[in-house]
Each structure stands twice: as structure tokens, then as C-alpha cells.
Write a protein that holds these residues in place. Structure first.
Motif, PDB file in Angstrom:
ATOM      1  N   ASP A 176       0.845  -1.186   0.000  1.00 51.93           N
ATOM      2  CA  ASP A 176       0.000   0.000   0.000  1.00 51.93           C
ATOM      3  C   ASP A 176       0.884   1.241   0.000  1.00 51.93           C
ATOM      4  O   ASP A 176       1.956   1.257   0.601  1.00 51.93           O
ATOM      5  N   TYR A 177       0.419   2.300  -0.670  1.00 52.26           N
ATOM      6  CA  TYR A 177       1.192   3.543  -0.750  1.00 52.26           C
ATOM      7  C   TYR A 177       1.559   4.053   0.642  1.00 52.26           C
ATOM      8  O   TYR A 177       2.697   4.496   0.867  1.00 52.26           O
ATOM      9  N   THR A 178       0.621   3.968   1.587  1.00 49.42           N
ATOM     10  CA  THR A 178       0.879   4.508   2.923  1.00 49.42           C
ATOM     11  C   THR A 178       1.856   3.658   3.727  1.00 49.42           C
ATOM     12  O   THR A 178       2.342   4.111   4.766  1.00 49.42           O
ATOM     13  N   PHE A 179       2.151   2.456   3.277  1.00 51.90           N
ATOM     14  CA  PHE A 179       3.100   1.598   3.988  1.00 51.90           C
ATOM     15  C   PHE A 179       4.523   1.747   3.462  1.00 51.90           C
ATOM     16  O   PHE A 179       5.453   1.158   4.012  1.00 51.90           O
ATOM     17  N   GLY A 180       4.697   2.526   2.394  1.00 51.93           N
ATOM     18  CA  GLY A 180       6.014   2.638   1.789  1.00 51.93           C
ATOM     19  C   GLY A 180       7.060   3.195   2.738  1.00 51.93           C
ATOM     20  O   GLY A 180       8.195   2.714   2.783  1.00 51.93           O
ATOM     21  N   GLY A 181       6.684   4.216   3.505  1.00 48.95           N
ATOM     22  CA  GLY A 181       7.640   4.801   4.439  1.00 48.95           C
ATOM     23  C   GLY A 181       8.129   3.801   5.465  1.00 48.95           C
ATOM     24  O   GLY A 181       9.329   3.726   5.753  1.00 48.95           O
ATOM     25  N   TYR A 182       7.217   3.011   6.018  1.00 50.17           N
ATOM     26  CA  TYR A 182       7.629   2.031   7.026  1.00 50.17           C
ATOM     27  C   TYR A 182       8.496   0.932   6.412  1.00 50.17           C
ATOM     28  O   TYR A 182       9.451   0.472   7.043  1.00 50.17           O
TER      29      TYR A 182
END
Length: 499
Positions: free
Chosen positions: A406-412
Motif C-alpha cells: 500500500d502507498y501509505t506503507f512505503g515509508g515504514y
């Protein structure tokens, strides 16, 4: 109606019509009691942000900024190609916010997420305190305070532990220096040029700082007769040349200066990134209410110099076009409006009841230090909605092969050392890639989603439960759900991808 001091287009009360810009500045110099107000504003904002704490970590990119900064510190060099994804691995990419990322990484190494929150809170508070200080040079305390409160409301959604907040104090000082030249028709502020070097290495928005030189020059040109125009232009030409050179003093040269244009070049891909979307007026928001209040206030006979109208309209356009640019409107527009508003509604006045301001400043500083110490013992972590830590551990994704995330999980994932399919570096992936990803996981093109899984040899997926692709993967015979919670769902491929 023009005035004797050359401020064309202003309707002034008789008293202020007779005042020069220099006289207003002289009358507006802050006295001790007024000098305390910026400290109180900064301390109040700082304390509030430390109280909110983890909310400053609600952005998924807080993870990746710390991770990139840690990589730079560990390797002693800056990346020139992508090191953190598998879909774009090796493609040209620069860490154009490298200095901010190094600072965040160093603070995180020393004091964890509490330290990053403290740093971000301090920079936001400093910027707003500086804004209050600048406004008090022109305006009485109450109007100045109301303007700063409005700025806080507008800035609130973007008070996050990200590189842009480190640039806010620099942005305010630089802009205030240029506006001061406009107000007093003063020579260029050469002393401020080092700010551009710092800004250029902290964040890619330095091109805005360079662009703000134009209004300063134009207003001074229009205030002179035509035969004086060459003299004014020649006075500002060396300063502008040095400013351009200052913006290029980065490890990547002029590339950081061009980065905003690369981002804006994402085209329709920007529409899939929330902070780059236009303002949403389908419901009443604080931005809409403050915008209407501002228009109502200006309707009370306030007329601004033409150049300042253009600047404020430009900032308003940026804020309407992309939600993230509301920060620029909140922090910079008041600086351009302060002097005209002072002439219309009253300038700052002398405050003889100063009191023990120095002692009060020390008391405020002591309270801020105590708040900082207390903040370090709190357990602060980024938003769990951006943190699929449990899913990754339970499904063994660290060694699962290419993961469609998911796009929002990229940072983690970058923070955890797992190559991403996509993350917040839009300038790396490009508009078509971002748009294809979003269309595919939303099943707008089911067949292309299946092609994407095979094209990138995806072995596992890590998606939010509400993503339409999750329901499809539950039904595909070659895929099996191996983990699911309210943060993330993991599927793994049962058969090898087709070639």
C-alpha cells in the motif's frame, strides 16, 4: 488614490497618509512588553504540539525521512539513484531534502521519536513566534495575535515531523527581509543570502524564496519614475545573481532547485496523493471560513499596492491548487499585508508598561525546557495505521520476495529495510506509474492488475483492508491470505509467476 509617500492604490486615514514607511517602522519598534508576545506565542504553540505529540507522526513519510538520513550518516555519502524500491531500483534519484533527513536521523538516534516530535514542534513554534515578532513591528498586539492564530489554524493539518517544518523559520526570516525592503525601499538584504543555502539543502521549496525577489524588485521599480528604473534594476541584479548561486550550493548543484517542477510534472498522478489535491469545498472547513473572513475584512476599504495583491493572489492560488501549499499562504501572506493594514487600521504603539520582560522571557524559557524534558519520557510512535509492523513479522515479509505494498506503507517498509513497490517519492516513480498503481489496486482495470502482479514478479501483497484488490486476492486460486488485521492484510502467491 495615491499618497505622498508613493504607496499607490492605498486609501489612508489622514494621519497615516502623512506618515512615511520609515516613520511607521520607527513607531512600530517593539518595546519589552510587546517583545514578550512572540515568546508567549512560541511557547504556547510548542507546549500544545508536545501535548499532541504523536499526531506530528501521522505522516507515513516520517519513517522514510529518518531511514534515508540514517543511510546517509552510515555511508557518509548521498544517493544518486534509487536504493529503497525494487520497482525503480537503480533509477536516477536524489535526496533533495538530505540535510533535513540527516537532522531527523541524528535526533532519532539520540532520543527516538520523542526527539523528532520535539524538533518539529520547536521549529513550528519558532516560525510562528518569528511571524508574531515581524507583525508587531507594524501592527498593534491584538490584530497581530489574531493573524497568527489564523495562521496556526491553517497550518495545523501540516504540522508534521517532515522536512518542510524545518524550513518554516528560514522562510519567515527570508520573506520578512524582502518585505522590509519593500516597505522602506531599502537596498537588497545581502545578509540574508546564507538563508537560501540552508533552505536549498533542507527542502526543495527554495525556488519559492528565489521567486519572492521578483515582487520586491517590481514594487521598488513601480515606486520610482521611469528614468530611475535602470538604477533600481542594477541595484538588485547582483543580489539576484548571488541568490541563484546560493540556491545551487547543494551536493546536487541546481538539481534541487528544479525539483518542484519535477513534482508538478507528475500531472494526473498528483490527484492520487492527498496533499497534492486541490482544496475540497464540498464541506465547510477552517480554510473556507478564514478565507471568507479575510475577504470580509478587506472589503472594509482596504486597498493594497498592486504588487502585494499579486503576491497574495499567487499564494492563494497555490493554496487552492494543492492543499499542502496552504502553509505558504498562512506564513507569508500576513507579512505582505502587515504594513498596508497598519496604515489602514493603526500602527503599533509604544508600550511604556514594559515590566520585567527579561525575567518573564527566562521564565517562559524554563517552562519550555521542562516541557521538553517531560516529552522525552512519553512513549511516542508514528500512527499505527501507517505501521504494518505486526503484519510484516507475522507473515515473514522480510524475506518474502517482491511485495506489492500500500502507498501509505512505503515509508515504514523503507524504515524496516524492505524494498518497496511504491512509496512517497513521487518524483522517482512518476505520474503514469502512480496512476497505474492506484487504478490497479482499486480494480478500475482488473486485467491490468493481474498483469502488474506478473510483470513485477510479485510474491506477496501488503494492503489496507479496505483496498478493493484485497477482496479479489481472497478469491484468486493462486493467492492465499496469510494474515489480516485492522491495519494490513497480507496475501502470498502459491504458484510461481508466469513469464
Amino acid at each position: 488614490m495615491g499618497t505622498a509617500n508613493g504607496n499607490k492604490g492605498l486609501i489612508l486615514p489622514p494621519y497615516f497618509a502623512a506618515m512615511s514607511d520609515e516613520a511607521i517602522d520607527s513607531a512600530a519598534k517593539p518595546f519589552p512588553a510587546q517583545a514578550l508576545l512572540p515568546w508567549l506565542v512560541g511557547a504556547a504553540v510548542y507546549g500544545l504540539l508536545l501535548t499532541l505529540g504523536p499526531r506530528l507522526l501521522n505522516d507515513p513519510d516520517s519513517y522514510s525521512h529518518v531511514a534515508v538520513g540514517s543511510w546517509i550518516l552510515a555511508h557518509g555519502s548521498l544517493p544518486t539513484s534509487d536504493l529503497f524500491s525494487f520497482s525503480m531500483h537503480g533509477a536516477p534519484w536524489i535526496a533533495f531534502e538530505w540535510l533535513s533527513e540527516v537532522i531527523y536521523a541524528a535526533v532519532y538516534a539520540l532520543s527516538g521519536w520523542g526527539g523528532t516530535v520535539t524538533l518539529a514542534s520547536a521549529m513550528i513554534a519558532l516560525a510562528l513566534g518569528l511571524q508574531m515578532h515581524v507583525l508587531l513591528r507594524k501592527l498593534p498586539p491584538m490584530p497581530a495575535l489574531l493573524i497568527v492564530v489564523a495562521a496556526i489554524v491553517l497550518l495545523a493539518p501540516h504540522m508534521l515531523a517532515r522536512p518542510h517544518v524545518l524550513t518554516l523559520p528560514v522562510m519567515v526570516i527570508w520573506t520578512a527581509a524582502l518585505v522590509d525592503c519593500m516597505d522602506r525601499r531599502a537596498p537588497p538584504p545581502y545578509w540574508a543570502l546564507p538563508l537560501l543555502v540552508l533552505w536549498a539543502n533542507l527542502h526543495g521549496s527554495v525556488v519559492l524564496g528565489l521567486g519572492l525577489i521578483g515582487p520586491a524588485v517590481l514594487e521598488q521599480v513601480l515606486a520610482e519614475t521611469r528614468n530611475e528604473w535602470p538604477r533600481v534594476l542594477m541595484r538588485w541584479l547582483p543580489f539576484t545573481a548571488l541568490a541563484i548561486a546560493a540556491c545551487c550550493l547543494t551536493p546536487y548543484g541546481a538539481e534541487t532547485l528544479l525539483m518542484p517542477f519535477t513534482t508538478l510534472g507528475l500531472g494526473r498522478g498528483l490527484n492520487w496523493i492527498q496533499e497534492w489535491r486541490p482544496q475540497d469545498f464540498s464541506h465547510v472547513s477552517a480554510f473556507e471560513l478564514l478565507l471568507l473572513a479575510g475577504l470580509l475584512g478587506l472589503s472594509r476599504g482596504v486597498r493594497l499596492p498592486a504588487v502585494r495583491v499579486l503576491v497574495v493572489l499567487g499564494l492563494l492560488h497555490f493554496a487552492l491548487a494543492q492543499a499542502r501549499n496552504i502553509d505558504l499562504l498562512a506564513m507569508l501572506a500576513p507579512l505582505y499585508l502587515a504594513a498596508p493594514l497598519a496604515r489602514q487600521f493603526g500602527a503599533a504603539t509604544r508600550d511604556d508598561a514594559a515590566g520585567p520582560a527579561r525575567g518573564l522571557k527566562l521564565a517562559v524559557l524554563a517552562v519550555m525546557i521542562a516541557a521538553t524534558a517531560l516529552a522525552q519520557v512519553r512513549d511516542m510512535r508514528p500512527d499505527r495505521r501507517n505501521t504494518p509492523e505486526t503484519a510484516i513479522a507475522a507473515a515473514g515479509l522480510a524475506n518474502a520476495g517482491p511485495v506489492l505494498n500500500d502507498y501509505t506503507f512505503g515509508g515504514y517498509l523503507i524504515f524496516a529495510g524492505i524494498p518497496t513497490f511504491i512509496d512517497g517519492r513521487g518524483e522517482l516513480f512518476g505520474g503514469p506509474f502512480i496512476e497505474r498503481y492506484n487504478l490497479d489496486v482499486s480494480l478500475a482495470d482488473l486485467n491490468d492488475f493481474l498483469r502488474l502482479l506478473d510483470q513485477y514478479k510479485i510474491e506477496a501483497t501488503l494492503l489496507q483492508p479496505s483496498t478493493p484488490a484485497v477482496a479479489l486476492l481472497d478469491r484468486l486460486p493462486d493467492w492465499q491470505r496469510v494474515y489480516g488485521d485492522d491495519v494490513a492484510v497480507v496475501h502470498k502467491r502459491l504458484a510461481a509467476p508466469k513469464h
